[in-house]
Design a protein around this motif. Structure first.
Motif, PDB file in Angstrom:
ATOM      1  N   ALA A  69      -1.261  -7.086   2.929  1.00 19.40           N
ATOM      2  CA  ALA A  69      -2.395  -6.176   3.132  1.00 19.40           C
ATOM      3  C   ALA A  69      -2.005  -5.051   4.075  1.00 19.40           C
ATOM      4  O   ALA A  69      -2.490  -4.959   5.199  1.00 19.40           O
ATOM      5  N   LEU A  70      -1.110  -4.178   3.595  1.00 19.05           N
ATOM      6  CA  LEU A  70      -0.720  -3.016   4.399  1.00 19.05           C
ATOM      7  C   LEU A  70      -1.589  -1.839   3.984  1.00 19.05           C
ATOM      8  O   LEU A  70      -1.704  -1.525   2.802  1.00 19.05           O
ATOM      9  N   VAL A  71      -2.201  -1.210   4.952  1.00 18.89           N
ATOM     10  CA  VAL A  71      -3.113  -0.113   4.648  1.00 18.89           C
ATOM     11  C   VAL A  71      -2.793   1.073   5.546  1.00 18.89           C
ATOM     12  O   VAL A  71      -2.120   0.951   6.568  1.00 18.89           O
ATOM     13  N   ALA A  72      -3.273   2.218   5.134  1.00 18.54           N
ATOM     14  CA  ALA A  72      -3.206   3.408   5.976  1.00 18.54           C
ATOM     15  C   ALA A  72      -4.605   3.652   6.526  1.00 18.54           C
ATOM     16  O   ALA A  72      -5.584   3.627   5.775  1.00 18.54           O
ATOM     17  N   VAL A  73      -4.692   3.860   7.837  1.00 19.57           N
ATOM     18  CA  VAL A  73      -5.979   4.165   8.452  1.00 19.57           C
ATOM     19  C   VAL A  73      -5.936   5.606   8.918  1.00 19.57           C
ATOM     20  O   VAL A  73      -4.998   6.021   9.604  1.00 19.57           O
ATOM     21  N   ALA A  74      -6.933   6.383   8.512  1.00 16.55           N
ATOM     22  CA  ALA A  74      -6.917   7.810   8.804  1.00 16.55           C
ATOM     23  C   ALA A  74      -8.141   8.192   9.617  1.00 16.55           C
ATOM     24  O   ALA A  74      -9.262   7.809   9.300  1.00 16.55           O
ATOM     25  N   ARG A  75      -7.899   8.919  10.706  1.00 13.98           N
ATOM     26  CA  ARG A  75      -9.014   9.523  11.436  1.00 13.98           C
ATOM     27  C   ARG A  75      -9.178  10.978  11.002  1.00 13.98           C
ATOM     28  O   ARG A  75     -10.271  11.485  10.893  1.00 13.98           O
ATOM     29  N   ASP A  76      -8.042  11.656  10.841  1.00  9.50           N
ATOM     30  CA  ASP A  76      -8.032  13.018  10.321  1.00  9.50           C
ATOM     31  C   ASP A  76      -6.650  13.259   9.739  1.00  9.50           C
ATOM     32  O   ASP A  76      -5.836  12.330   9.675  1.00  9.50           O
ATOM     33  N   ALA A  77      -6.383  14.489   9.321  1.00 11.78           N
ATOM     34  CA  ALA A  77      -5.135  14.751   8.600  1.00 11.78           C
ATOM     35  C   ALA A  77      -3.904  14.430   9.447  1.00 11.78           C
ATOM     36  O   ALA A  77      -2.869  14.032   8.922  1.00 11.78           O
ATOM     37  N   ALA A  78      -4.016  14.614  10.752  1.00  8.11           N
ATOM     38  CA  ALA A  78      -2.860  14.360  11.608  1.00  8.11           C
ATOM     39  C   ALA A  78      -2.807  12.908  12.070  1.00  8.11           C
ATOM     40  O   ALA A  78      -1.752  12.400  12.415  1.00  8.11           O
ATOM     41  N   ARG A  79      -3.968  12.286  12.112  1.00  8.87           N
ATOM     42  CA  ARG A  79      -4.026  10.914  12.625  1.00  8.87           C
ATOM     43  C   ARG A  79      -4.130   9.942  11.445  1.00  8.87           C
ATOM     44  O   ARG A  79      -5.191   9.401  11.165  1.00  8.87           O
ATOM     45  N   VAL A  80      -3.013   9.782  10.764  1.00 13.09           N
ATOM     46  CA  VAL A  80      -2.934   8.809   9.680  1.00 13.09           C
ATOM     47  C   VAL A  80      -1.860   7.806  10.078  1.00 13.09           C
ATOM     48  O   VAL A  80      -0.732   8.192  10.345  1.00 13.09           O
ATOM     49  N   THR A  81      -2.237   6.552  10.165  1.00 14.28           N
ATOM     50  CA  THR A  81      -1.247   5.541  10.503  1.00 14.28           C
ATOM     51  C   THR A  81      -1.011   4.667   9.284  1.00 14.28           C
ATOM     52  O   THR A  81      -1.905   3.934   8.865  1.00 14.28           O
ATOM     53  N   PRO A  82       0.172   4.765   8.684  1.00 20.16           N
ATOM     54  CA  PRO A  82       0.448   3.950   7.500  1.00 20.16           C
ATOM     55  C   PRO A  82       0.934   2.553   7.899  1.00 20.16           C
ATOM     56  O   PRO A  82       1.259   2.295   9.068  1.00 20.16           O
ATOM     57  N   ASN A  83       0.958   1.672   6.916  1.00 25.39           N
ATOM     58  CA  ASN A  83       1.602   0.368   7.051  1.00 25.39           C
ATOM     59  C   ASN A  83       0.963  -0.528   8.103  1.00 25.39           C
ATOM     60  O   ASN A  83       1.629  -1.371   8.690  1.00 25.39           O
ATOM     61  N   LEU A  84      -0.313  -0.321   8.375  1.00 22.34           N
ATOM     62  CA  LEU A  84      -0.996  -1.226   9.296  1.00 22.34           C
ATOM     63  C   LEU A  84      -1.399  -2.487   8.544  1.00 22.34           C
ATOM     64  O   LEU A  84      -1.790  -2.431   7.378  1.00 22.34           O
ATOM     65  N   ARG A  85      -1.329  -3.603   9.229  1.00 21.10           N
ATOM     66  CA  ARG A  85      -1.769  -4.847   8.642  1.00 21.10           C
ATOM     67  C   ARG A  85      -3.295  -4.919   8.750  1.00 21.10           C
ATOM     68  O   ARG A  85      -3.838  -4.871   9.865  1.00 21.10           O
ATOM     69  N   ALA A  86      -3.973  -5.021   7.604  1.00 18.23           N
ATOM     70  CA  ALA A  86      -5.437  -5.045   7.614  1.00 18.23           C
ATOM     71  C   ALA A  86      -5.962  -6.188   8.469  1.00 18.23           C
ATOM     72  O   ALA A  86      -7.074  -6.127   8.988  1.00 18.23           O
ATOM     73  N   GLU A  90      -8.875  -3.551  13.728  1.00 18.26           N
ATOM     74  CA  GLU A  90     -10.240  -3.893  14.135  1.00 18.26           C
ATOM     75  C   GLU A  90     -11.205  -2.893  13.513  1.00 18.26           C
ATOM     76  O   GLU A  90     -10.957  -1.689  13.505  1.00 18.26           O
ATOM     77  N   LEU A  91     -12.308  -3.413  13.050  1.00 19.24           N
ATOM     78  CA  LEU A  91     -13.285  -2.554  12.400  1.00 19.24           C
ATOM     79  C   LEU A  91     -14.002  -1.689  13.436  1.00 19.24           C
ATOM     80  O   LEU A  91     -14.316  -2.149  14.534  1.00 19.24           O
ATOM     81  N   TYR A  92     -14.212  -0.439  13.095  1.00 16.61           N
ATOM     82  CA  TYR A  92     -15.101   0.411  13.883  1.00 16.61           C
ATOM     83  C   TYR A  92     -15.944   1.227  12.917  1.00 16.61           C
ATOM     84  O   TYR A  92     -15.631   1.301  11.714  1.00 16.61           O
ATOM     85  N   SER A  93     -16.983   1.825  13.451  1.00 18.22           N
ATOM     86  CA  SER A  93     -17.913   2.554  12.597  1.00 18.22           C
ATOM     87  C   SER A  93     -17.203   3.715  11.912  1.00 18.22           C
ATOM     88  O   SER A  93     -16.498   4.500  12.555  1.00 18.22           O
ATOM     89  N   GLU A  94     -17.375   3.824  10.623  1.00 13.92           N
ATOM     90  CA  GLU A  94     -16.809   4.908   9.813  1.00 13.92           C
ATOM     91  C   GLU A  94     -15.292   4.847   9.735  1.00 13.92           C
ATOM     92  O   GLU A  94     -14.632   5.871   9.507  1.00 13.92           O
ATOM     93  N   LEU A  95     -14.721   3.666   9.906  1.00 14.31           N
ATOM     94  CA  LEU A  95     -13.280   3.522   9.697  1.00 14.31           C
ATOM     95  C   LEU A  95     -12.938   3.848   8.249  1.00 14.31           C
ATOM     96  O   LEU A  95     -13.653   3.450   7.336  1.00 14.31           O
ATOM     97  N   ARG A  96     -11.859   4.622   8.065  1.00 11.43           N
ATOM     98  CA  ARG A  96     -11.421   4.961   6.717  1.00 11.43           C
ATOM     99  C   ARG A  96     -10.035   4.364   6.488  1.00 11.43           C
ATOM    100  O   ARG A  96      -9.090   4.674   7.212  1.00 11.43           O
ATOM    101  N   ALA A  97      -9.944   3.483   5.501  1.00 13.21           N
ATOM    102  CA  ALA A  97      -8.667   2.851   5.192  1.00 13.21           C
ATOM    103  C   ALA A  97      -8.335   3.080   3.720  1.00 13.21           C
ATOM    104  O   ALA A  97      -9.228   3.206   2.878  1.00 13.21           O
ATOM    105  N   GLU A  98      -7.036   3.160   3.452  1.00 14.91           N
ATOM    106  CA  GLU A  98      -6.571   3.355   2.089  1.00 14.91           C
ATOM    107  C   GLU A  98      -5.494   2.325   1.788  1.00 14.91           C
ATOM    108  O   GLU A  98      -4.678   2.004   2.647  1.00 14.91           O
ATOM    109  N   SER A  99      -5.499   1.857   0.544  1.00 15.84           N
ATOM    110  CA  SER A  99      -4.401   0.992   0.124  1.00 15.84           C
ATOM    111  C   SER A  99      -3.172   1.853  -0.136  1.00 15.84           C
ATOM    112  O   SER A  99      -3.257   3.077  -0.210  1.00 15.84           O
TER     113      SER A  99
END
Lengths: 990, 183
Positions: A69-86, A90-99
């Motif tokens: 379960a590796l996902v990318a979590v994005a806050r904005d175009a510059a703040r994209v962290t790939p390869n995070l383990r889902a 930690e969940l936060y309001s309006e978290l955006r994750a992509e497979s």
């Protein structure tokens, strides 16, 4: 909300609903959820596509061992962290994750064709297939493979987040805040030790966070955790760091920690760093990193819905998430029975426990049977079915026969537990294989550390707590805090031991039986590698890529070892163990860079006169860490024009130059002259007070190391200058000699490089310009000749005024205390009679005079004589640094390279610095090289180009015609003496 | 003749004042490096009005004067800019082997104080700044990230940081950035 949530229980905050999105779809979760638990609560098991075959993958684990379960979590175009383990997000309001690794979508991924053709993609496929032609690898194969396979994509914008480094010290560092770690920290802190306790999870507690049955000292496990953390928080000598991974164990008990400070926040405060890199120096370390559950290796064990047994239990008990409505258990270990019982107690159907062992006896199996759960022993999982989620498990006998399909929507498996020994191993501790535990366990320590709990094979809550407490007591005592005694904790909990299975069960097919989920390595691939002759696990690893993914084989390594050992029919320890490399889990580059980026990447040294140079329009160059004014262009001028103008100004009127970066050492004491006699090649005893001399410093090998003008301020006080780059090195060299060779001398060194601002005023009008500003100084030629120094006042400021010249003109170097430099510079500029000049003009002016620059004309293999300054060597001195070496015959060989001047026959042609000299340009390569050009300029003052060169037997070649072979043809040059301008030195003595 | 105003490396930088952290550029002061053996240290004491510290990494203070042990034969003496100490010290040391060098402009720095001061320093300084390991009065040459510094604990929650003149802006900026989270 969800039908997949338990009605009560767990550590989530059901009053705080959080909206988030995954692949653009909106879901709800609760505060306290991870992305993984929230997805499972919404029935989402399919979360990724596998690396190579693009097989649909689900959530396997509940922690940092997650391979799928590796996902990318994005806050904005510059703040994209790939390869995070889902499982760690930690969940936060309006978290955006992509497979990741899917195209066009997670549900329909065309890359899945790789799975259909997987028989064509065996281990070592790339090595076998893409061998020819060689050129195609870089241009064709590798780009295509990289595009098709892979992980998430890094953002291309600069990282806008802040990262901070932090050094810390403690008596006891406890790594892991599970039961063993908490007990260790509690006891060590109670003994008075300074304690740091870190844990990679959001909450401390480890396995206790999913513990509902056990009690400790009468407390339910969760309450005991809360009480313990409150006790630790109240102790000012204790620091608890959640969300902090100990990623590397370095020499002398330095442990690297990566703290994720804001990734879990919906709106991170701007002043908080995103991450902190801790470098902790611990007197003693307690490693309490626990153990990881192993999957089982069977065909199609990677189908979404197939999960580690304890992960399933954790989702149920810690997150209140139902991992499935009908759950088959497959196990080779008692641990899965606990999961089965917890699921059963929560009202989830458990149709079957398929135990791979021939017999299943003892507390746990009996309890399962007593609860009415069907247990089938001696069973294997022959396959699983279902499309994007498991729909049935095929249970069979190892010797074949019919497959019993058991319908289910989740399959929980347990192959036993692998102690997390990576940090112990990184500390260079030696492991041993324990046959009973079926695990490598810490054996011989090298650093001052001890392991406690499951990471050293001590399983079960009662034992782990006692082991942790004992480790905490021992660590505190070893760190000098012997006060405490490990308390006896009253624990009610049922334990289970080690054991389990390494590799697939006998009779299991190897095809599609995944060992390394993240790198798509099956039991078949590893079997193939052994058949192709690979014996060492290090080779099998690289050939199959098992264990080489970002999860570092947390769930796969032991299985791979088991398969290789079985295939080769050797005891498992004989196969060896791959190296545990840091970081344990991926660490961001930002964390390592910390504050050292942008303006803080390197200290940028500016001289006291920097602002004045800026005001005068300087273009700067980097000289080491210094910013130096290179030239001062006026409107419309390029560098060439500006430098030409600056040089003419110095030669005809006067120029002003910032020489503040020059190294300066004040050498004081009755033996100061004697010390200089021993360090420098020159003679110093007879240098009068108020006089200066150009000094040459050699190394022991007799080669020129540094040079500079040295002024005698008083009988026992010398003002020594060094090159800009040599300042620190020369001081260290001198201090070394003084402390180790001549401690008897009454002389001491003090660096004064930054004490003085140095303003060089050079040119025929220098004396007249300076005269109105001095007090107590007689500037007359007789009173202050070339190479003299006097203390007095300039602009009312106490100054050391040197009459020295690096330009060949009448000149002064005004030394004033640094803070006063700008005032003096401004006063001289205000006369309107001086032209500021930069390092480029300075270089040209000195080259016209044949003055060497150490490091430009010399390269560490030039003697004073080679460099044309042999006159400075006082050969009659008893000794000096380098004298013995200079006496060697080879140091006087006539063919040594010597400093010469070069004039091109075409006066407008400027040679390239570094170009070679030959006598016959028509000879066939490799040509016989006679020397090389060290400095080359166009001299506006002389109206032609000039160059300095180091030429074999150069002084005997004056007048010779040589050639500089260049791509466009050979350039003819004439060898001359190195002094092009005012060879008599009349201008210096003006 | 123009008025020779001093230009300090942190000119134009305002102090940082927060509840947990304050950072203030140092005002000009007199700095002398005294090097010599025990005899020099003894001879200097009457002029200084105090004994020079002989314990490694310890300091001594009297009034506004301070002496910091930097090495077995090296002390950094700090005094107000207008202190006539340089001359009296030179006179007291006449005839005793020593080196006395004015480095008032060589270095500058800042004072940093508050409950977060040690933590902020530890963003770039690898030393243990716990009061048990680095008590009040302790001083040493060490590093702050990529700059050499002299670090002196002047109070329970207060330090003085000196660096070579050209490194001072880097040291300030590094600490200010590290201290941002403390307001």
């Amino acid at each position: 909300m969800s039908a997949l949530r338990t009605p009560t229980g767990g550590r989530i905050d059901r009053s705080r609903k959080l909206r988030f999105s995954f692949d653009g779809r909106s879901f709800d979760g609760f505060a306290g959820d991870t992305l993984a638990s929230a997805l499972l609560a919404n029935g989402v098991h399919l979360v990724g596509r596998s690396f190579k075959y693009h097989r649909p993958r689900g959530i396997l684990s509940a922690g940092s061992d997650e391979p799928n379960a590796l996902v990318a979590v994005a806050r904005d175009a510059a703040r994209v962290t790939p390869n995070l383990r889902a499982t760690q997000v930690e969940l936060y309001s309006e978290l955006r994750a992509e497979s990741q690794n899917r195209f066009p979508s997670l549900g329909f991924d065309i890359g899945v064709i790789n799975d259909v053709v997987s028989p064509l993609l065996p281990a070592g496929f790339y090595y076998k297939t893409f061998k020819w032609p060689a050129w195609a690898w870089q241009r064709l194969y590798e780009p295509a493979i990289r595009a098709a396979a892979g992980l998430g994509r890094a953002p291309t914008l600069p990282d806008p987040d802040r990262y901070i480094s932090r050094f810390a010290h403690c008596d006891v560092l406890v790594i892991g805040a599970g039961p063993a770690g908490l007990a260790a920290a509690l006891v060590a802190a109670d003994a008075g030790a300074r304690v740091i306790l870190c844990d990679e999870q959001a909450e401390c507690g480890g396995s206790l966070l999913a513990e509902t049955a056990a009690t400790i000292d009468g407390w339910p496990a969760g309450d005991w955790v809360a009480t313990t953390l409150a006790t630790l928080a109240a102790n000012p000598r204790v620091r608890v760091l959640p969300r902090t991974t100990a990623f590397g164990y370095f020499a002398h008990n330095m442990v690297g920690l990566n703290e994720r400070v804001t990734d879990h926040l919906a709106a991170p405060p701007a002043d908080l760093p995103r991450e902190r890199l801790w470098q902790v120096r611990a007197a003693e370390v307690v490693i309490a990193t626990g153990a990881l559950e192993r999957p089982l290796v069977f065909p199609n064990n990677d189908r979404p819905g197939v999960m580690l047994a304890d992960a399933g239990r954790t989702y149920l008990l810690r997150y209140g998430v139902v991992p499935g409505r009908r759950v088959v258990i497959a196990t080779a270990h008692d641990a899965a029975y606990r999961a089965a019982l917890d699921l059963h107690a929560a009202g989830i159907a458990v149709p079957l426990i398929a135990d791979l062992r021939q017999t299943a006896t003892g507390d746990w199996p009996e309890a399962a049977r007593a609860a009415g759960i069907r247990v089938r022993t001696g069973a294997i999982i022959a396959t699983t079915g279902g499309r994007r989620r498991v729909a049935w498990a095929g249970v069979a006998q190892p010797d074949g026969g019919t497959i019993e399909p058991v319908p289910c929507d989740a399959l929980l498996m347990s192959g036993g537990w692998t102690p997390s020994v990576h940090l112990f191993s990184q500390s260079r501790g030696k492991l041993r294989f324990d046959a009973e535990a079926q695990a490598f366990l810490p054996n011989l320590s090298v650093e001052r550390e001890r392991s406690a709990g499951a990471c050293r094979g001590v399983f079960g809550l009662t034992a782990a707590l006692a082991d942790g407490a004992a480790a905490g007591e021992a660590a505190a005592k070893a760190a000098g805090h012997g006060g405490a005694r490990a308390p006896r904790m009253a624990v009610t909990a049922k334990a289970f031991g080690g054991g389990g299975l390494l590799g697939p069960a006998a009779g299991t097919a190897a095809k599609h039986a995944f060992v390394d989920f993240q790198n798509d390595v099956t039991a078949k691939d590893i079997g193939l590698a052994t058949r192709e002759g690979f014996r060492s696990i290090e080779h099998v690893k690289r050939y199959t890529t098992t264990g080489m993914a970002t999860d570092q084989g947390k769930t796969s390594n032991m299985h791979a070892l088991g398969i290789v050992a079985a295939a080769l029919d050797v005891p498992l320890p004989q196969v060896g163990l791959t190296t545990f490399r840091m970081p344990y889990t991926p660490v961001t580059f930002g964390s390592f860079a910390a504050l050292s980026r942008g303006d803080l990447f390197e200290p940028l040294r500016r001289t006291p006169l920097h602002a004045q140079a800026v005001a005068a329009g300087a273009v700067f160059e980097d000289v080491g860490a210094w910013k130096r004014a290179r030239y001062f262009p006026r409107a419309g001028e390029d560098m060439h024009a500006a430098v030409a103008r600056e040089c003419v100004a110095v030669r005809s009127r006067a120029g002003l130059f910032d020489g503040s970066t020059l190294g300066k050492i004040e050498i004081v004491g009755a033996d100061a002259a004697e010390f200089l006699n021993r360090m420098y090649v020159n003679a110093w005893s007879k240098l009068g007070v108020g006089r200066c001399r150009y000094g040459i410093l050699c190394r022991e090998d007799g080669f020129v190391a540094d040079d500079g003008v040295i002024g005698r301020i008083a009988a026992d006080r010398f003002h020594v200058t060094t090159t800009t780059g040599g300042a620190a090195r020369v001081l260290a060299l001198m201090e070394d000699y003084l402390q180790t060779e001549w401690p008897d001398l009454d002389v001491w060194l003090t660096s004064v490089t930054e004490q003085w601002a140095v303003i060089a005023l050079q040119g025929p009008q220098a004396r007249d310009i300076l005269a109105p500003f001095v007090a107590g100084i007689d500037l007359a030629r007789a009173a202050m000749p070339h190479m003299s120094v006097v203390e007095g006042q300039v602009c009312g400021i106490p100054a050391r005024l040197f009459r020295v010249s690096f330009t060949g003109e009448l000149g002064f170097e005004i030394n004033v205390p640094a803070d006063h430099g700008p005032a003096v510079w401004q006063a001289l500029m205000a006369t309107g009679a001086v032209t500021p000049y930069g390092t480029e003009a300075m270089h040209l002016l000195r080259a016209e005079k044949g003055y060497i620059i150490v490091g430009q004309e010399t390269d560490g293999t030039a003697t004073p004589d080679d460099a044309g300054v042999g006159w400075a060597v006082a050969r009659s001195k008893r000794d000096f640094v380098g004298k013995r070496s200079l006496a060697r015959a080879s140091m006087a060989a006539p063919a040594r390279k010597q400093l010469v001047g070069l004039l091109t026959e075409d006066p407008n042609l400027v040679l390239e610095e570094g170009a070679q000299l030959v006598d016959d340009p028509t000879q066939a390569p490799p040509m016989r090289l006679l020397g090389h050009v060290t400095s080359s300029y166009y001299s506006a003052s002389l109206g032609h180009s000039i160059a300095l060169a180091m030429l074999s037997g150069g002084r005997a070649r004056h007048g010779a015609r040589l050639f500089v072979p260049m791509p466009g043809g050979a350039i003819a040059v004439q060898v001359t003496a190195p002094v092009f301008y005012d060879p008599e030195g009349a201008r210096l003595d003006a | 003749m123009p008025d020779a105003a001093r230009v300090l490396p942190l000119d134009g930088i305002a102090p940082l004042i927060g509840p947990a952290l304050t950072m203030t550029p140092l005002a000009p002061c007199m700095r002398l490096i005294l090097r010599g053996r025990a005899a020099a240290a003894a001879a200097a004491a009457p002029a200084l009005g105090m004994r020079l510290p002989v314990l490694a990494c310890r300091s001594a203070r009297t009034g506004e004067r301070a002496a910091l042990w930097l090495g077995p034969d090296e002390w950094l003496i700090l005094a107000p800019a207008d202190d006539p100490l340089a001359a009296t010290l030179a006179a007291a040391l006449a005839g005793v082997a020593h080196a006395l060098v004015d480095v008032s402009h060589r270095q500058s720095g800042l004072s940093i104080a508050g409950s977060a001061a040690a933590t902020v320093l530890n963003a770039g300084c690898p030393l243990d700044l716990d009061h048990t390991a680095f008590p009040i009065g302790m001083c040493t040459r060490t590093v702050l990230a990529k700059s050499e510094i002299v670090l002196w604990r002047t109070g329970a929650l207060a330090f003085r940081v000196e660096a070579g003149r050209s490194f001072v802006p880097y040291v300030w900026q590094y600490l200010a950035e590290a201290g941002r989270e403390f307001g």
